[in-house]
Design a protein around this motif. Structure first.
Motif, PDB file in Angstrom:
ATOM      1  N   VAL A 123     -11.164 -10.816 -46.882  1.00 30.47           N
ATOM      2  CA  VAL A 123     -10.705 -12.135 -47.279  1.00 30.47           C
ATOM      3  C   VAL A 123     -10.179 -13.059 -46.055  1.00 30.47           C
ATOM      4  O   VAL A 123     -10.683 -14.095 -45.760  1.00 30.47           O
ATOM      5  N   PHE A 124      -9.255 -12.519 -45.612  1.00 28.73           N
ATOM      6  CA  PHE A 124      -8.414 -13.127 -44.626  1.00 28.73           C
ATOM      7  C   PHE A 124      -9.189 -12.934 -43.368  1.00 28.73           C
ATOM      8  O   PHE A 124      -9.163 -14.025 -42.452  1.00 28.73           O
ATOM      9  N   GLU A 168     -12.492 -16.628 -39.700  1.00 30.10           N
ATOM     10  CA  GLU A 168     -13.365 -16.821 -39.016  1.00 30.10           C
ATOM     11  C   GLU A 168     -13.964 -18.269 -39.380  1.00 30.10           C
ATOM     12  O   GLU A 168     -14.479 -19.011 -38.487  1.00 30.10           O
ATOM     13  N   SER A 169     -13.711 -18.586 -40.755  1.00 36.82           N
ATOM     14  CA  SER A 169     -14.131 -20.053 -41.176  1.00 36.82           C
ATOM     15  C   SER A 169     -13.609 -20.982 -40.419  1.00 36.82           C
ATOM     16  O   SER A 169     -13.874 -22.197 -39.805  1.00 36.82           O
ATOM     17  N   GLN A 191     -12.713 -25.399 -36.353  1.00 34.70           N
ATOM     18  CA  GLN A 191     -12.116 -25.824 -35.096  1.00 34.70           C
ATOM     19  C   GLN A 191     -13.020 -25.957 -34.239  1.00 34.70           C
ATOM     20  O   GLN A 191     -13.072 -27.194 -33.427  1.00 34.70           O
ATOM     21  N   ALA A 192     -13.946 -24.991 -34.086  1.00 33.96           N
ATOM     22  CA  ALA A 192     -15.085 -25.134 -32.813  1.00 33.96           C
ATOM     23  C   ALA A 192     -15.872 -26.411 -33.150  1.00 33.96           C
ATOM     24  O   ALA A 192     -15.962 -27.054 -32.080  1.00 33.96           O
ATOM     25  N   GLU A 193     -16.204 -26.650 -34.120  1.00 38.02           N
ATOM     26  CA  GLU A 193     -17.063 -27.732 -34.725  1.00 38.02           C
ATOM     27  C   GLU A 193     -16.490 -28.944 -34.432  1.00 38.02           C
ATOM     28  O   GLU A 193     -16.890 -29.905 -33.881  1.00 38.02           O
ATOM     29  N   LEU A 194     -15.007 -29.056 -34.714  1.00 38.19           N
ATOM     30  CA  LEU A 194     -14.438 -30.216 -34.747  1.00 38.19           C
ATOM     31  C   LEU A 194     -14.446 -30.647 -33.468  1.00 38.19           C
ATOM     32  O   LEU A 194     -14.536 -31.875 -32.763  1.00 38.19           O
TER      33      LEU A 194
END
Length: 217
Positions: free
Chosen positions: A134-135, A140-141, A146-149
């Motif tokens: 889960v963590f 990764e999410s 962050q990369a998309e932002l």
């Protein structure tokens, strides 16, 4: 006779030669008692006839007197000892199954505890694996977000720079066209002035975008 047997100790029923309960007890003149076979064999292998207890010497082998009292007491003592042995053996036979059953119950309890510990370990390992999964997915999410932002901010930054540059060029061209008769030097000066303003505006916009990006991280 039963009362008399209670007053006698176990040693008084033992032959001092074979150290066992009297068998066919006999008495010799000095008053000591022995098994008939024991005292007979003792005198057969010794030259002199002496009492094994008090060492009294006899010139000739004395006549052995059967001791009926000691014989009866020894028989009663032997019977009592056999009854005690039989009773003890019976008690042991009764106790053994109970002890065996108790041992079996304890073994089963130990096996249950071991199985419970193994199951608990498996559950703990499964929960750890699920938690890590889960963590990891969450990490990764967040990294993808962050990369998309950052990508979105950079694209907006490039778009803004392009729009500002186009706007300044258009305004500069309009201003130059409205000033007839300007010399090339003046035109160059005006262009550099507008370009300087554009660079100042661009630096401020970049600083603002960097501050926003740092706050989002």
């Amino acid at each position: 006779m039963s009362a008399a047997s209670c007053l006698l100790t176990e040693d008084q029923f033992l032959c001092s030669i074979c150290l066992d309960v009297f068998t066919d007890p006999v008495s010799i003149p000095c008053g000591h008692n022995f098994c008939k076979d024991c005292i007979t064999e003792h005198w057969n292998i010794n030259v002199q006839c002496r009492c094994p207890n008090c060492n009294k010497r006899y010139n000739k082998r004395p006549e052995l007197q059967i001791n009926t009292f000691i014989s009866e007491m020894a028989a009663q003592f032997r019977q009592s000892a056999q009854q005690k042995t039989s009773r003890s053996s019976s008690e042991q036979q009764v106790v053994k199954p109970e002890v065996h059953q108790m041992i079996q119950k304890r073994r089963l309890k130990i096996e249950e505890i071991k199985a419970s510990v193994q199951l608990s370990n498996k559950d703990a390992d499964r929960e750890i694996a699920e938690g890590v999964q889960v963590f990891t997915a969450l990490k990764e999410s967040v990294e993808r977000g962050q990369a998309e932002l950052i990508k979105t901010i950079e694209e907006k930054q490039r778009t803004t720079e392009k729009q500002a540059e186009d706007f300044i060029k258009d305004e500069l061209s309009t201003d130059i066209s409205l000033c007839p008769g300007t010399s090339p030097a003046v035109d160059s000066f005006l262009f550099l002035s507008y370009k300087g303003l554009f660079l100042i505006l661009l630096c401020k916009m970049l600083s603002l975008l960097l501050i926003v990006a740092n706050n989002l991280q």
